[in-house]
Design an enzyme around this catalytic site. Structure first.
Site, mmCIF file in Angstrom:
data_model
loop_
_atom_site.group_PDB
_atom_site.id
_atom_site.type_symbol
_atom_site.label_atom_id
_atom_site.label_comp_id
_atom_site.label_asym_id
_atom_site.label_seq_id
_atom_site.Cartn_x
_atom_site.Cartn_y
_atom_site.Cartn_z
ATOM 1 N N TYR A 11 4.988 -7.555 -3.603
ATOM 2 C CA TYR A 11 3.714 -7.264 -2.917
ATOM 3 C C TYR A 11 3.791 -7.664 -1.442
ATOM 4 O O TYR A 11 3.493 -6.874 -0.543
ATOM 5 C CB TYR A 11 2.571 -8.008 -3.618
ATOM 6 C CG TYR A 11 1.290 -8.039 -2.814
ATOM 7 C CD1 TYR A 11 0.566 -6.868 -2.594
ATOM 8 C CD2 TYR A 11 0.821 -9.235 -2.264
ATOM 9 C CE1 TYR A 11 -0.601 -6.892 -1.839
ATOM 10 C CE2 TYR A 11 -0.342 -9.261 -1.516
ATOM 11 C CZ TYR A 11 -1.047 -8.096 -1.303
ATOM 12 O OH TYR A 11 -2.203 -8.108 -0.553
ATOM 13 N N SER A 33 -1.528 -9.349 4.672
ATOM 14 C CA SER A 33 -1.786 -10.504 3.812
ATOM 15 C C SER A 33 -0.949 -11.703 4.238
ATOM 16 O O SER A 33 0.178 -11.547 4.735
ATOM 17 C CB SER A 33 -1.423 -10.091 2.384
ATOM 18 O OG SER A 33 -1.127 -11.216 1.606
ATOM 19 N N ASP A 39 -11.203 6.664 -2.226
ATOM 20 C CA ASP A 39 -10.593 5.750 -3.195
ATOM 21 C C ASP A 39 -10.143 6.587 -4.383
ATOM 22 O O ASP A 39 -10.694 7.665 -4.616
ATOM 23 C CB ASP A 39 -11.615 4.686 -3.660
ATOM 24 C CG ASP A 39 -10.951 3.419 -4.169
ATOM 25 O OD1 ASP A 39 -10.222 3.511 -5.171
ATOM 26 O OD2 ASP A 39 -11.153 2.345 -3.561
ATOM 27 N N LYS A 56 3.754 -5.425 2.224
ATOM 28 C CA LYS A 56 2.856 -5.655 3.366
ATOM 29 C C LYS A 56 3.677 -5.800 4.646
ATOM 30 O O LYS A 56 3.322 -5.251 5.685
ATOM 31 C CB LYS A 56 2.014 -6.919 3.133
ATOM 32 C CG LYS A 56 0.930 -6.748 2.076
ATOM 33 C CD LYS A 56 -0.114 -5.743 2.522
ATOM 34 C CE LYS A 56 -1.175 -5.516 1.480
ATOM 35 N NZ LYS A 56 -2.063 -4.394 1.764
ATOM 36 N N LEU A 113 -7.758 -16.650 -8.222
ATOM 37 C CA LEU A 113 -8.303 -17.898 -8.761
ATOM 38 C C LEU A 113 -9.813 -17.798 -9.003
ATOM 39 O O LEU A 113 -10.310 -18.187 -10.059
ATOM 40 C CB LEU A 113 -7.975 -19.055 -7.802
ATOM 41 C CG LEU A 113 -8.626 -20.397 -8.134
ATOM 42 C CD1 LEU A 113 -8.131 -20.940 -9.474
ATOM 43 C CD2 LEU A 113 -8.354 -21.419 -7.020
#
Ligand code: NAD
Length: 330
Positions: A150, A126, A32, A154, A199
């Site tokens: 984004y 996604s 990472d 993907k 959220l």
């Protein structure tokens, strides 16, 4: 036991995968660059499972030689590729940054895989690849119409990996995650950048007093209660899908893609209500304008994962809300 290279190992999903993988006896090499995470989960994994876990701070886009060293020094059986930027909003503001990071990282990784004869890659895709689709639930066969940079990165990653897998030497499984929430017990909680919060992160922020109110973006959608509907999935169920996918590599030839969702459509208002109920907590909710790039409804047709991977989500919305709040409970 098999050795797995995990990219994005310090992130929310990557660190949960590492914990589970170590418990299942895999040898794990984590990498990472901490661009959206801290070293907290890595320290936790190092302390609890030192013998079969190693970690290197590597930027997949910039540190090609460090990446090469990992491939030279380890016999890798699988690559699980979580690393990438994940914020829809941020991707609209900084498209180049998203295209560079999300594509370059996969290109460098697969270059090393091909050079060193590592065949199997599990890719984090996604549900954002579907965009606005009137046919719900969405199946893997639906036309892809991402509405954000984004989502487009993907889709491009999927296409790139599919090409390498059908015409090259790789085998790829892309998992299209729906909306993972909750936490794995005992794991330290990840703190993403403000603009990559979802959220549930925002619900937690208002509950811990980080923010004063929770914004709901739009309550005039044509949905059950006017708020957007999504397919929320417990992180543990999502992680389990990865281990079923690893088993499937044995039968796989080329490329395959699976939706990983519960198949339930849950409104934003419903998840807020459930969170308040199960955790006996109150907070202020404010209705704001719709956000650009948000779709009214998106949930998974997960029959392909059920039939082929023999995987199915087990945890319900109440458990998701309980496990999301558990680490913060006094
Ligand atoms: N969390 C979600 O809601 C969700 C939904 C669908 C898909 N995904 C995808 O799943 C993957 C994991 O998501 P997450 O929620 O754990 O995100 P995360 O941001 O918590 O983890 C991603 C990790 O990748 C690292 N990273 C980014 N670019 C890197 C690079 N160039 N080199 C090395 N490391 C790099 C970040 O530091 C971070 O630790 C991502 O690819 C994301 O797009 C996530």
């Amino acid at each position: 036991m098999s050795r797995i290279l995990v990219t994005g190992a310090a992130g929310y999903i990557g660190s949960a995968f590492c914990k589970e993988g170590l418990e299942r006896g895999f040898n794990i090499i984590g990498i990472d660059n901490f661009s959206n995470s801290s070293d907290q989960s890595i320290n936790f994994l190092m302390e609890s499972k030192q013998h079969n876990f190693t970690f290197s701070e590597v930027d997949l886009c910039k540190d090609l030689e460090s990446l090469r060293e990992i491939f030279v020094n380890n016999e890798i059986n699988y690559v699980v590729h979580f690393a990438g930027f994940k914020s829809v909003i941020e991707s609209q503001m900084h498209p180049k940054m998203y295209w560079d990071n999300n594509l370059e990282s996969t290109k460098n990784l697969t270059r090393m895989m091909l050079e060193y004869g590592v065949k199997n890659i599990l890719f984090s895709s996604s549900a954002s690849v579907y965009g606005k689709n009137n046919n719900q639930p969405v199946s893997e066969a639906c036309k892809l119409k991402p509405m954000s940079v984004y989502g487009a990165t993907k889709e491009a990653n999927e296409k790139f990996l599919e090409d390498l897998s059908t015409k090259g030497n790789l085998k790829t499984i892309s998992l299209r995650y729906f909306n993972p929430v909750g936490n794995i017990q005992m794991m330290p909680v990840n703190s993403p950048r403000q603009d990559s919060k979802n959220l549930m992160d925002n619900i937690i922020d208002v509950c811990i007093g980080e923010t004063k109110e929770l914004n709901i973006f739009g309550d005039d959608y044509k949905t059950s209660d006017g708020t957007a509907e999504r397919d929320f999935i417990h992180i543990q169920d999502l992680i389990d899908a990865h281990f079923e996918s690893l088993k499937y590599f044995e039968q796989l030839n080329g490329y395959e893609v699976f939706n990983i969702g519960t198949g339930n459509s849950v409104s934003v208002k419903n998840i807020i209500k459930t969170f308040k109920e199960v955790n006996s907590i109150e907070f202020v909710v404010k209705i704001s304008d719709r956000r650009e790039g948000d779709v009214p409804i998106c949930y998974a047709d997960n029959s392909k994962a059920k039939n082929i991977l023999k995987w199915e989500a087990k945890k319900d919305l109440r458990e998701m809300c309980l496990d999301a709040w558990r680490p913060y409970k006094k």
